[in-house]
Design a protein around this motif. Structure first.
Motif, mmCIF file in Angstrom:
data_model
loop_
_atom_site.group_PDB
_atom_site.id
_atom_site.type_symbol
_atom_site.label_atom_id
_atom_site.label_comp_id
_atom_site.label_asym_id
_atom_site.label_seq_id
_atom_site.Cartn_x
_atom_site.Cartn_y
_atom_site.Cartn_z
ATOM 1 N N LEU A 17 0.826 -1.210 0.000
ATOM 2 C CA LEU A 17 0.000 0.000 0.000
ATOM 3 C C LEU A 17 0.864 1.265 0.000
ATOM 4 N N LYS A 18 2.027 1.220 0.632
ATOM 5 C CA LYS A 18 2.953 2.350 0.555
ATOM 6 C C LYS A 18 3.418 2.566 -0.885
ATOM 7 N N LYS A 59 0.557 4.124 -2.886
ATOM 8 C CA LYS A 59 0.422 5.559 -2.628
ATOM 9 C C LYS A 59 1.505 6.352 -3.355
ATOM 10 N N GLY A 104 0.719 6.326 -7.139
ATOM 11 C CA GLY A 104 -0.588 6.809 -7.575
ATOM 12 C C GLY A 104 -1.538 5.719 -8.025
ATOM 13 N N ASP A 127 -4.708 3.333 -7.222
ATOM 14 C CA ASP A 127 -5.871 3.254 -6.335
ATOM 15 C C ASP A 127 -6.052 1.808 -5.877
ATOM 16 N N ARG A 129 -6.911 -1.332 0.919
ATOM 17 C CA ARG A 129 -6.898 -0.356 2.005
ATOM 18 C C ARG A 129 -7.916 -0.723 3.081
#
Length: 349
Positions: free
Chosen positions: A294-295, A298, A301, A303, A308
């Motif tokens: 997830l890092k 982010k 960019g 989704d 999450r």
């Protein structure tokens, strides 16, 4: 010639089977670190049911140690440290600290663990040691010293290049060949040289990020989750997000790989290791399985709403276990004075 000495750190489903394999092959001297169950294993050993290695009752490795320090004092120095314990960077102790007492200049460290981003901290702490990265597809659990292995023992093993070491490629390849020699047995298992072990880690993350996480959150085995509709509503959407994040890093995963991992344990009513850990009120690998990808999402960019949500819910389960174990403490009277949006920041203090 003396046999290579192998220290297996982590006596869960993967570690117990790894120690069994090395012992049966007879090409290495094996020490297994057993912490909480040391007295019971020393007396009665393990009961093992393995599709790979058959039935074994009261089985024990060559040596059993209470800790890594105990192992090194009694049986070291080791040629290989095979690390199969959970990698929980948000826990009270890191994997680097766990193995430190047994690492010498000659030690080859093998990370037979799940997740992403586990190699870099190891190289930072042990810059002069060969680091090998391995992915296991064994499907094995250890509950109260009863080990159940459902899938054939297969390891994909590659080097995680350590530029601090002179001629590191030559030394890494030698270490891979030597470990393959002592672990492989054509009758039982396979060790595959993996020239792109990073991609293999991303591929296995499809299973861990979707199935491990979901089963842990709802406390159900994989098949029951599937019966309840998880394949289309959670498993495949979460896996597609992992594929997208990997692609943002230049790693291409085929759609067929999603279907492979959706159906890999069909009909076996199997509870993955993370779910088993949560049931035993043990910390699990939320950060390396969901937090780290997830890092990357982010930063690039991408989704990832399903991942999450799974991560947030999984963090709450981990939070509960940490509080029950006394790792974190909540002052309810102080928190009543705050807005709920401030709670995470207060916890960090």
């Amino acid at each position: 010639m003396s046999k290579p000495k192998v220290l297996v750190v982590g006596s869960g489903g993967v570690g117990a089977i790894g120690a069994l394999c090395l012992s049966l092959n007879g090409k290495a001297d094996v020490t297994l670190v057993v912490r909480s169950d040391y007295a019971e294993v020393s007396e009665s050993g393990y009961t093992i049911t393995s599709v790979t290695y058959g039935e074994h009752k009261n089985w024990k490795p060559h040596h059993i140690a209470r800790s890594v320090a105990d192992a090194f004092e009694r049986f070291g120095e080791f040629d290989f440290v095979l690390l199969t314990t959970k990698n929980i960077p948000d826990g009270p102790v890191t994997c680097e600290d766990i193995i430190r007492p047994a690492v010498t200049s000659k030690t080859v460290i093998i990370l037979l663990q799940n997740g992403l981003g586990i190699e870099k901290p190891m190289i930072e702490q042990f810059p002069q040691n060969i680091i090998l990265s391995g992915v296991s597809l064994i499907g094995s659990s250890n509950i109260n010293r009863v080990v159940c292995n459902l899938l054939k023992d297969q390891i994909y093993l590659g080097a995680w290049n350590n530029p601090n070491i002179e001629n590191h490629e030559e030394k890494e390849q030698y270490a891979i060949r030597e470990f393959t020699r002592i672990y492989s047995n054509d009758k039982y298992n396979k060790v595959f040289f993996d020239g792109n072990v990073e991609k293999t880690r991303w591929e296995k993350l499809l299973y861990n990020a979707a199935l491990n996480s979901t089963t842990t959150i709802v406390n159900l085995d994989v098949s029951r989750c599937q019966i309840a509709g998880a394949n289309d509503e959670l498993f495949r959407p979460a896996m597609r997000e992992i594929v997208a994040i990997a692609a943002s890093e230049g790693v291409e995963i085929s759609p067929e790989t999603i279907e492979k991992f959706v159906h890999i344990s069909d009909g076996q009513f199997y509870s993955p290791s993370m779910c088993v850990d949560a049931r035993k009120k043990q910390l699990f690998e939320s950060e390396i399985i969901l937090g780290n990808p997830l890092k990357i999402a982010k930063a690039n960019g991408v989704d990832a709403p399903v991942l999450r949500t799974l991560y947030t819910l999984l963090s709450m389960v981990q939070f509960r276990i940490k509080e029950e174990k006394g790792i974190i403490k909540i002052n309810e009277s102080e928190y009543k004075k705050l807005n709920s949006d401030c709670y995470p920041d207060m916890l960090k203090k």
